[in-house]
Design a protein around this motif. Structure first.
Motif, short mmCIF file in Angstrom:
data_model
loop_
_atom_site.label_atom_id
_atom_site.label_comp_id
_atom_site.label_asym_id
_atom_site.label_seq_id
_atom_site.Cartn_x
_atom_site.Cartn_y
_atom_site.Cartn_z
N GLY A 1 0.80 -1.22 0.00
CA GLY A 1 0.00 0.00 0.00
C GLY A 1 0.83 1.27 0.00
N GLY A 2 2.12 1.13 0.20
CA GLY A 2 2.99 2.29 0.24
C GLY A 2 3.41 2.78 -1.13
N SER A 3 4.28 3.79 -1.13
CA SER A 3 4.73 4.42 -2.37
C SER A 3 6.24 4.56 -2.41
CB SER A 3 4.11 5.82 -2.51
OG SER A 3 2.71 5.77 -2.58
N LEU A 4 6.77 4.56 -3.62
CA LEU A 4 8.17 4.86 -3.86
C LEU A 4 8.26 5.63 -5.18
CD1 LEU A 4 10.12 1.52 -3.14
CD2 LEU A 4 10.29 3.65 -1.84
N ARG A 5 9.29 6.46 -5.29
CA ARG A 5 9.58 7.10 -6.58
C ARG A 5 10.99 6.71 -7.00
NH1 ARG A 5 9.99 13.43 -8.42
NH2 ARG A 5 11.94 13.30 -7.23
N LEU A 6 11.07 6.05 -8.13
CA LEU A 6 12.36 5.69 -8.70
C LEU A 6 12.83 6.79 -9.64
CD1 LEU A 6 11.80 1.92 -9.57
CD2 LEU A 6 12.51 2.95 -7.40
N THR B 1 17.76 -1.17 -9.52
CA THR B 1 17.56 -0.83 -8.11
C THR B 1 16.49 -1.77 -7.55
OG1 THR B 1 17.07 0.97 -6.55
CG2 THR B 1 15.81 0.97 -8.59
N GLN B 2 16.73 -2.27 -6.34
CA GLN B 2 15.83 -3.27 -5.75
C GLN B 2 14.63 -2.59 -5.09
OE1 GLN B 2 16.09 -6.86 -5.52
NE2 GLN B 2 14.00 -6.61 -4.72
N VAL B 3 13.46 -3.11 -5.39
CA VAL B 3 12.23 -2.71 -4.72
C VAL B 3 11.65 -3.93 -4.04
CG1 VAL B 3 9.87 -1.89 -5.04
CG2 VAL B 3 11.75 -0.82 -6.30
N THR B 4 11.42 -3.82 -2.74
CA THR B 4 10.85 -4.92 -1.97
C THR B 4 9.61 -4.42 -1.26
OG1 THR B 4 13.05 -5.89 -1.63
CG2 THR B 4 11.27 -6.65 -0.19
N VAL B 5 8.50 -5.10 -1.52
CA VAL B 5 7.23 -4.73 -0.90
C VAL B 5 6.85 -5.85 0.05
CG1 VAL B 5 4.84 -4.03 -1.27
CG2 VAL B 5 6.58 -3.53 -3.01
N SER B 6 6.91 -5.54 1.33
CA SER B 6 6.68 -6.58 2.34
C SER B 6 6.30 -5.93 3.66
CB SER B 6 7.94 -7.42 2.52
OG SER B 6 7.78 -8.36 3.57
N ASN C 1 2.64 3.87 -6.66
CA ASN C 1 1.71 3.97 -5.54
C ASN C 1 0.98 2.64 -5.35
OD1 ASN C 1 2.36 6.74 -5.32
ND2 ASN C 1 0.76 7.29 -6.79
N SER C 2 0.35 2.50 -4.20
CA SER C 2 -0.43 1.30 -3.89
C SER C 2 0.37 0.04 -4.20
CB SER C 2 -1.74 1.31 -4.70
OG SER C 2 -2.49 2.46 -4.42
N LEU C 3 1.58 0.01 -3.70
CA LEU C 3 2.47 -1.10 -4.02
C LEU C 3 1.97 -2.41 -3.43
CD1 LEU C 3 5.82 0.79 -3.71
CD2 LEU C 3 5.12 -0.53 -5.71
N LYS C 4 2.22 -3.48 -4.17
CA LYS C 4 1.80 -4.82 -3.78
C LYS C 4 3.04 -5.72 -3.65
CE LYS C 4 -2.34 -4.32 -6.66
NZ LYS C 4 -3.11 -4.91 -7.79
N PRO C 5 2.94 -6.79 -2.90
CA PRO C 5 4.09 -7.70 -2.80
C PRO C 5 4.57 -8.19 -4.17
CG PRO C 5 2.51 -8.19 -1.07
CD PRO C 5 1.86 -7.16 -1.96
N GLY D 1 -2.94 2.52 -13.42
CA GLY D 1 -3.69 3.14 -12.33
C GLY D 1 -2.90 3.28 -11.04
N ARG D 2 -1.72 2.65 -10.98
CA ARG D 2 -0.90 2.74 -9.77
C ARG D 2 0.45 3.40 -10.02
NH1 ARG D 2 0.92 -1.81 -7.49
NH2 ARG D 2 0.95 -3.01 -9.42
#
Length: 125
Positions: free
Chosen positions: A15-20, A119-124, A84-88, A66-67
């Motif tokens: 559910g969080g956000s990141l900007r690459l 770049t590593q993105v981890t959604v957990s 946005n609205s990041l998922k695992p 949409g995300r």
């Protein structure tokens, strides 16, 4: 020499956000189509988003529609991916790539001239 450097990855809760960010040097992003790809462990690389050289047209994969939003700053010579609205299932190494004929190439690797290191993105949780 031409180079792309990604930054902004990290660990985020669902559910969080990141900007690459994808910072270019040695060439101008104004002339290139720029894409974001991602590759999860044990899976094939997939195209996520692409922005045309003019910046007026964008493509988003169905899985992120949409995300995610892609944008370009010609002054900073940088392309961004707002997530946005990041998922695992968004967990992956994210790469940016540039190609004169990238936009509309249907993610063909041969259409890209330059690649970043990822770049590593981890959604957990």
């Amino acid at each position: 020499q031409a180079q792309l450097v990604e930054s902004g990855g990290g660990l985020v809760q669902p559910g969080g956000s990141l900007r690459l960010s994808c910072a270019a040097s040695g060439f101008t992003v104004r002339a290139y189509g720029i894409s974001w790809f991602r590759q999860a462990a044990g899976k094939e690389r997939e195209g996520v988003s692409c922005i045309s050289s003019s910046g007026r047209s964008t493509i988003l994969a169905d899985s992120v529609e949409g995300r995610f939003t892609i944008s370009k700053d010609n002054v900073k010579n940088t392309v961004y991916l707002q997530m946005n609205s990041l998922k695992p299932e968004d967990t992956a190494v994210y790469y940016c790539a540039a190609g004169l004929k990238a936009y509309g190439s249907n993610w063909r690797t041969a259409a890209y001239d330059y690649w970043g290191q990822g770049t590593q993105v981890t959604v957990s949780s």
